[in-house]
Design a protein around this motif. Structure first.
Motif, PDB file in Angstrom:
ATOM      1  N   ARG A  71      -9.932  12.908 -11.205  1.00 44.56           N
ATOM      2  CA  ARG A  71      -9.925  11.393 -10.950  1.00 44.56           C
ATOM      3  C   ARG A  71     -10.799  10.752 -10.023  1.00 44.56           C
ATOM      4  NH1 ARG A  71      -4.811   9.987 -13.074  1.00 44.56           N
ATOM      5  NH2 ARG A  71      -3.510  11.819 -13.403  1.00 44.56           N
ATOM      6  N   GLY A  72     -12.022  11.539  -9.874  1.00 46.70           N
ATOM      7  CA  GLY A  72     -12.755  11.094  -8.965  1.00 46.70           C
ATOM      8  C   GLY A  72     -14.310  10.778  -9.276  1.00 46.70           C
ATOM      9  N   PRO A  73     -15.127  10.347  -8.367  1.00 47.39           N
ATOM     10  CA  PRO A  73     -14.756  10.819  -6.925  1.00 47.39           C
ATOM     11  C   PRO A  73     -14.097   9.688  -6.218  1.00 47.39           C
ATOM     12  CG  PRO A  73     -17.068   9.961  -7.244  1.00 47.39           C
ATOM     13  CD  PRO A  73     -16.429  10.429  -8.590  1.00 47.39           C
ATOM     14  N   LEU A  74     -13.855   8.431  -7.075  1.00 43.02           N
ATOM     15  CA  LEU A  74     -13.226   7.582  -6.497  1.00 43.02           C
ATOM     16  C   LEU A  74     -11.883   6.973  -7.448  1.00 43.02           C
ATOM     17  CD1 LEU A  74     -15.907   5.240  -5.241  1.00 43.02           C
ATOM     18  CD2 LEU A  74     -14.870   6.698  -4.034  1.00 43.02           C
ATOM     19  N   TRP A  75     -10.832   6.831  -6.727  1.00 43.64           N
ATOM     20  CA  TRP A  75      -9.273   6.681  -7.666  1.00 43.64           C
ATOM     21  C   TRP A  75      -8.996   5.329  -7.108  1.00 43.64           C
ATOM     22  CZ3 TRP A  75      -5.000  10.458  -7.525  1.00 43.64           C
ATOM     23  CH2 TRP A  75      -3.708  10.015  -8.509  1.00 43.64           C
ATOM     24  N   LEU A  76      -8.713   4.128  -7.735  1.00 42.71           N
ATOM     25  CA  LEU A  76      -8.084   3.219  -7.443  1.00 42.71           C
ATOM     26  C   LEU A  76      -6.486   3.554  -7.461  1.00 42.71           C
ATOM     27  CD1 LEU A  76      -8.036   0.239  -6.528  1.00 42.71           C
ATOM     28  CD2 LEU A  76      -7.696  -0.334  -8.679  1.00 42.71           C
ATOM     29  N   PHE A  77      -5.840   3.732  -6.334  1.00 43.79           N
ATOM     30  CA  PHE A  77      -4.501   4.115  -6.256  1.00 43.79           C
ATOM     31  C   PHE A  77      -3.513   3.203  -5.461  1.00 43.79           C
ATOM     32  CE2 PHE A  77      -1.602   6.986  -4.149  1.00 43.79           C
ATOM     33  CZ  PHE A  77      -0.997   7.905  -5.458  1.00 43.79           C
ATOM     34  N   GLY A  78      -2.347   3.450  -5.479  1.00 46.73           N
ATOM     35  CA  GLY A  78      -1.422   2.653  -4.807  1.00 46.73           C
ATOM     36  C   GLY A  78       0.113   2.920  -5.019  1.00 46.73           C
ATOM     37  N   PRO A  79       1.009   2.790  -4.323  1.00 53.59           N
ATOM     38  CA  PRO A  79       2.339   2.825  -4.621  1.00 53.59           C
ATOM     39  C   PRO A  79       3.250   1.919  -5.406  1.00 53.59           C
ATOM     40  CG  PRO A  79       2.252   1.897  -2.231  1.00 53.59           C
ATOM     41  CD  PRO A  79       0.667   2.203  -2.751  1.00 53.59           C
ATOM     42  N   ARG A  80       4.194   1.817  -5.811  1.00 52.65           N
ATOM     43  CA  ARG A  80       4.780   1.178  -6.534  1.00 52.65           C
ATOM     44  C   ARG A  80       4.794  -0.361  -5.786  1.00 52.65           C
ATOM     45  NH1 ARG A  80       7.188   3.125 -11.258  1.00 52.65           N
ATOM     46  NH2 ARG A  80       7.684   5.324 -11.183  1.00 52.65           N
ATOM     47  N   ASP A  81       4.546  -1.468  -6.686  1.00 47.95           N
ATOM     48  CA  ASP A  81       4.665  -2.738  -6.209  1.00 47.95           C
ATOM     49  C   ASP A  81       3.228  -3.131  -5.394  1.00 47.95           C
ATOM     50  OD1 ASP A  81       5.676  -5.432  -5.849  1.00 47.95           O
ATOM     51  OD2 ASP A  81       6.335  -4.907  -3.628  1.00 47.95           O
ATOM     52  N   GLN A 102      -9.266   4.688   7.081  1.00 41.45           N
ATOM     53  CA  GLN A 102      -8.607   5.132   5.969  1.00 41.45           C
ATOM     54  C   GLN A 102      -7.076   5.178   6.199  1.00 41.45           C
ATOM     55  OE1 GLN A 102     -10.710   7.776   3.728  1.00 41.45           O
ATOM     56  NE2 GLN A 102     -11.829   6.036   4.622  1.00 41.45           N
ATOM     57  N   GLN A 103      -6.721   5.107   5.004  1.00 42.82           N
ATOM     58  CA  GLN A 103      -5.213   4.798   4.570  1.00 42.82           C
ATOM     59  C   GLN A 103      -4.502   5.906   3.675  1.00 42.82           C
ATOM     60  OE1 GLN A 103      -4.071   0.899   3.189  1.00 42.82           O
ATOM     61  NE2 GLN A 103      -4.996  -0.237   4.851  1.00 42.82           N
ATOM     62  N   THR A 104      -3.397   6.066   3.860  1.00 40.27           N
ATOM     63  CA  THR A 104      -2.730   7.173   3.109  1.00 40.27           C
ATOM     64  C   THR A 104      -1.617   6.404   2.233  1.00 40.27           C
ATOM     65  OG1 THR A 104      -3.431   8.795   4.438  1.00 40.27           O
ATOM     66  CG2 THR A 104      -1.567   9.509   3.045  1.00 40.27           C
ATOM     67  N   ALA A 105      -1.425   6.900   0.942  1.00 41.33           N
ATOM     68  CA  ALA A 105      -0.339   6.211   0.164  1.00 41.33           C
ATOM     69  C   ALA A 105       0.049   7.353  -0.507  1.00 41.33           C
ATOM     70  CB  ALA A 105      -0.937   4.983  -0.718  1.00 41.33           C
ATOM     71  N   LYS A 106       1.566   7.379  -0.851  1.00 39.11           N
ATOM     72  CA  LYS A 106       2.237   8.250  -1.811  1.00 39.11           C
ATOM     73  C   LYS A 106       2.782   7.395  -2.777  1.00 39.11           C
ATOM     74  CE  LYS A 106       3.566  11.531   2.085  1.00 39.11           C
ATOM     75  NZ  LYS A 106       4.638  12.083   2.443  1.00 39.11           N
ATOM     76  N   ALA A 107       2.562   8.347  -4.105  1.00 39.14           N
ATOM     77  CA  ALA A 107       3.241   7.787  -5.461  1.00 39.14           C
ATOM     78  C   ALA A 107       3.686   8.734  -6.270  1.00 39.14           C
ATOM     79  CB  ALA A 107       2.115   6.900  -5.933  1.00 39.14           C
ATOM     80  N   LYS A 108       4.575   8.487  -7.162  1.00 42.07           N
ATOM     81  CA  LYS A 108       5.178   9.055  -8.175  1.00 42.07           C
ATOM     82  C   LYS A 108       5.466   8.346  -9.286  1.00 42.07           C
ATOM     83  CE  LYS A 108       7.370  12.827 -10.501  1.00 42.07           C
ATOM     84  NZ  LYS A 108       7.372  12.031 -11.726  1.00 42.07           N
TER      85      LYS A 108
END
Length: 182
Positions: A151-161, A78-84
Motif C-alpha cells: 500500500r506504500g510508500p504512502l497511503w491515504l488513511f483514516g478512521p470511519r467518518d 506524525q499522527q496515528t489512526a486506527k481503522a477496521k
C-alpha cells in the motif's frame, strides 16, 4: 555531492542568501510525493514528460509543484489512526502526517483536493474534509514501513467518518504519488 557542499560553504562564507526551499531529492533521497496546483512556494518546475514518465502516462499536467521525500514527510508532526473496514481481515494502525499538515508544508490551499495513486485512482476531497484532521498520509502501518507492491510508500488513511459521505474504505488511495489542490 562534494561540489554541492563546497558551493554551499562558499555561499555561506560570502554571505549570499540561499533560497529557503531546497528541491527534495537533491540530497540523494527520491521524491515520493508531488503537490501540484495552488502551491504558494513551489520547489520544482513544470512537468517534464521524460523525467516525470508516470505523470505523463497518467496525462497529468502542471506548471509547478512542491515535492517531498519520505524523510520530509516523516519530519512533519506524525499522527496515528486506527481503522477496521468491512473487507479487512483485521484492524490496522497507521502513522503519518495529517493531510492538512502536508498541504500546509507545501503552501497549498484550495477548495478541491485530489489525491492520486500511481495507478491513476484519484479520489477528491473538499477543504472541509481535510480540515476535519482525520485524513493522514500514512508512511507505516502496524509499525512497519509501507512498501511499493503493498500500500506504500504512502497511503491515504483514516478512521470511519474521516470525510463527508464516506462509504467504508472507499476513497483511501494507496501508492499515493500526487496531490492536486485547486
Amino acid at each position: 555531492m562534494l561540489r554541492h557542499w563546497v558551493f554551499a560553504l562558499i555561499l555561506l562564507v560570502s554571505g549570499i542568501a540561499v533560497a529557503p526551499f531546497a528541491i527534495a531529492g537533491d540530497a540523494g533521497e527520491p521524491v515520493v510525493l508531488t503537490v501540484t496546483g495552488n502551491v504558494a512556494h513551489p520547489n520544482r518546475g513544470a512537468l517534464d514528460p521524460f523525467d516525470d514518465a508516470v505523470f505523463a502516462h497518467l496525462d497529468v499536467k502542471f506548471d509547478k509543484g512542491f515535492t517531498f521525500t519520505l524523510a520530509d514527510l516523516k519530519a512533519l508532526p506524525q499522527q496515528t489512526a486506527k481503522a477496521k473496514y468491512n473487507e479487512w481481515p483485521r484492524e490496522v494502525t497507521a502513522t503519518g502526517p495529517s493531510l492538512a499538515d502536508v498541504l500546509k508544508a507545501a503552501g497549498a490551499e484550495g477548495k478541491k483536493i485530489l489525491v492520486q495513486a500511481i495507478d491513476g485512482y484519484a479520489p477528491e476531497f473538499t477543504a472541509d474534509d481535510v480540515a476535519r484532521g482525520k485524513l493522514i498520509l500514512a508512511v507505516e502501518a502496524d509499525g512497519k514501513p509501507l512498501a511499493m507492491g503493498g500500500r506504500g510508500p504512502l497511503w491515504l488513511f483514516g478512521p470511519r467518518d474521516s470525510f463527508a459521505d464516506q462509504q467504508d474504505e472507499e476513497g483511501f488511495a494507496f501508492a499515493v504519488i500526487r496531490i492536486d489542490v485547486q
